[in-house]
Design an enzyme around this catalytic site. Structure first.
Site, short mmCIF file in Angstrom:
data_model
loop_
_atom_site.label_atom_id
_atom_site.label_comp_id
_atom_site.label_asym_id
_atom_site.label_seq_id
_atom_site.Cartn_x
_atom_site.Cartn_y
_atom_site.Cartn_z
N ASP A 1 -13.52 -1.50 -1.37
CA ASP A 1 -13.25 -2.73 -2.35
C ASP A 1 -14.07 -3.90 -1.78
OD1 ASP A 1 -11.61 -3.35 0.06
OD2 ASP A 1 -10.26 -4.63 -0.87
N ARG B 1 1.03 -1.11 0.07
CA ARG B 1 -0.10 -0.02 -0.01
C ARG B 1 0.83 1.08 0.01
NH1 ARG B 1 -4.03 0.24 4.93
NH2 ARG B 1 -3.87 -2.02 4.60
N HIS C 1 -14.40 -7.51 8.27
CA HIS C 1 -14.14 -8.87 7.57
C HIS C 1 -14.78 -9.93 8.11
CE1 HIS C 1 -10.59 -7.07 5.31
NE2 HIS C 1 -10.26 -6.44 6.28
N LYS D 1 -3.76 -6.49 -3.10
CA LYS D 1 -4.05 -7.68 -2.15
C LYS D 1 -3.95 -9.07 -3.22
CE LYS D 1 -7.10 -5.29 0.96
NZ LYS D 1 -8.39 -4.97 1.44
N SER E 1 -8.48 -0.15 -0.84
CA SER E 1 -9.47 -0.37 0.25
C SER E 1 -10.19 0.89 0.66
CB SER E 1 -8.37 -1.31 1.46
OG SER E 1 -9.37 -1.71 2.33
N HIS E 2 -9.88 0.88 2.07
CA HIS E 2 -10.65 1.93 2.74
C HIS E 2 -9.78 3.30 3.01
CE1 HIS E 2 -8.69 -0.04 5.91
NE2 HIS E 2 -8.95 0.72 6.76
N ASP F 1 -16.98 -1.22 2.34
CA ASP F 1 -15.66 -0.37 2.19
C ASP F 1 -15.29 -0.36 0.77
OD1 ASP F 1 -14.59 -2.88 1.59
OD2 ASP F 1 -12.98 -2.46 2.93
N ASP G 1 -14.47 -5.80 0.68
CA ASP G 1 -14.35 -7.12 1.35
C ASP G 1 -14.58 -6.86 2.95
OD1 ASP G 1 -12.16 -5.32 2.21
OD2 ASP G 1 -10.60 -6.63 1.49
N ARG G 2 -15.10 -5.63 3.52
CA ARG G 2 -15.65 -5.46 4.72
C ARG G 2 -17.03 -4.77 4.71
NH1 ARG G 2 -12.47 -1.84 8.16
NH2 ARG G 2 -12.46 -0.46 6.36
#
Length: 467
Positions: free
Chosen positions: A246, A16, A331, A115, A105-106, A244, A248-249
């Site tokens: 992407d 990141r 998650h 990822k 992501s966030h 979020d 995944d959460r």
């Protein structure tokens, strides 16, 4: 040819950085070359590549594909979509043995990252450090890979809907749900998914926009749920789901606008799952409420507390054969009738299914939960060189007392008042603290113990750090 990464970008769970400052196309190319080389040496085949809606993502995707093919791996490009759609492309296709999602992501809009999944397992920690060593040494295979484009969105949505298998459509006909994609990558899949669900569905911000014009796409911060709360209240909906950046959460609120935090969602999933898989082992991270671990035990399951971090949890699930796991951060991982990765869209479907099977509305399920008093995650800046050492000092001091300590990830101390946690973040120069009690006085005493331990290590909780 060699490449040096900026020292801040190779993280514990992913890669990141800030576009134009610490991360750019040359880094993406080097990641592709290293990943392809490792995959070829392990006898692996094709790599699926996807990306989120950030403005920098297409540029990084192009460079990543160049790197992968230059080291002799064939690439399956699935285009823009949610991170779990990339995981699905890797898990469901027989000819694909690796996957890389370009996503910030966030994080704020000027960030991006990667990822990865490698032959069905999370690629993190030492794997990521290895990419840095290989780049510095120019230890890359040469080759001429190909790239093809593959549409997976419709197949992915079909697979999500299998989470409602065995539930009669009429049981869902009265369903009224609000959804907030937050201008993140969930948008296209969410539109297709809700179009095929029974009931009424009200969607916010499904247009993918990497500048996030409406609110920041992090549903674990309550302020980012304000639009969803307003929608649920205005339309008198059953509950609301948020994602979020992407997807995944997951974030959720009930019909009264109360937040259902990650560990509370896991309580619902656990109760539902343990009816189908009696005695199952269910994993949650060290930040989760005691109420969750008690719920798993009460319904005949085996609770396991494990380290925070999506890659660490996924690895522990594989090792133990656990069908369900989750983290405070939203998650949620279903290996029961799914693939074991974190997919917020699938988690939303399983929440609908759980509510039907348990015969209670999401609001009733939330209302039945014990009222625990807890702090949010308290995050404060501690120098990178000091953060793990400070936790070791706390652990050492507590070992000389009769304190009840779980030190799987930092220190989690259980007392008559409840519990408190102090751990070092793996991704930032911060310490994270949390405490939970069933009385305000108990909570004050627990926070006092955290402050006392910090003071003994020459630190204080004063400086709050942003996410």
């Amino acid at each position: 040819m060699t490449h040096q990464f900026h020292p801040t970008v190779l993280r514990e769970y992913d890669i990141r950085g800030i576009i134009g400052e610490t991360l750019g196309p040359d880094d993406a190319r080097a990641i592709g070359r290293g990943f392809a080389t490792l995959l070829r040496r392990a006898g692996g085949g094709k790599v699926a590549v996807g990306y989120d809606g950030r403005t920098s993502s297409p540029m990084l995707e192009q460079a990543l594909v160049e790197g992968l093919t230059a080291s002799g791996v064939d690439v399956v490009r699935i285009g823009m979509g949610a991170t779990p759609m990339l995981y699905y492309a890797e898990a469901s296709a027989e000819d694909v043995e690796g996957g890389i999602q370009i996503t910030g992501s966030h994080n704020p809009a000027n960030y991006n990252g990667f990822k990865m999944v490698f032959m069905g397992r999370p690629f993190f920690g030492a794997d990521i450090r290895k990419l840095g060593e290989m780049a510095a040494a120019g230890d890359w295979l040469e080759g001429e890979g190909t790239s093809e484009t593959r549409e997976v969105l419709d197949a992915y949505v079909d697979r999500l809907l299998e989470g409602l298998a065995g539930i009669a459509p009429e049981a869902l006909s009265g369903l009224r749900v609000g959804w907030d994609a937050g201008n993140g990558a969930a948008g296209p899949a969410l539109e297709k998914l809700t179009a095929r669900l029974p009931g009424e569905h009200f969607l916010l911000f499904t247009e993918v926009d990497g500048t996030f014009p409406n609110h920041h796409p992090d549903p674990t911060e309550e302020k980012n749920l304000a639009d969803l709360k307003a929608l649920v209240a205005a339309k008198n909906l059953d509950f609301g789901i948020a994602f979020d950046g992407d997807a995944d959460r997951i974030g959720a609120i009930d019909g009264q606008g109360r937040v259902i935090w990650g560990d509370q969602l896991l309580m619902i999933y656990a109760e539902d799952l343990l009816k189908m898989v009696p005695g199952a082992l269910i994993i949650a991270d060290v930040k989760a409420s005691r109420a969750l671990f008690d719920t798993v035990s009460r319904h005949g399951g085996v609770p396991l507390m494990w380290k925070t971090g999506h890659s660490l949890i996924k690895s522990k699930m594989k090792e133990t054969g656990s069908p369900l796991a989750g983290e405070m951060s939203g998650h949620v991982f279903f290996a029961h009738e799914y693939y074991g990765y974190d997919d917020a869209l699938y988690a939303a479907i399983r929440l609908i299914a759980a509510s039907v099977r348990l015969g209670q509305s999401v609001t009733q399920l939330r209302g039945a939960m014990p009222a625990m008093l807890n702090t949010p995650e308290l995050r404060f800046q501690v120098d990178e060189s000091r953060k793990f050492a400070a936790i070791d000092e706390v652990r050492q001091r507590l070992s000389l007392t009769d304190a009840q300590v779980n030190d799987i990830d930092g220190v989690r101390v259980t007392t008559a008042d409840g519990w408190w946690l102090l751990r070092a973040s793996n991704t930032q120069d911060v310490l994270v603290a949390r405490a939970e009690s069933d009385s305000p006085e108990g909570l004050d005493r627990l926070i006092g113990q955290i402050d006392e331990q910090l003071e003994l290590s020459g630190l204080e909780r004063g400086v709050q750090a942003a996410h």
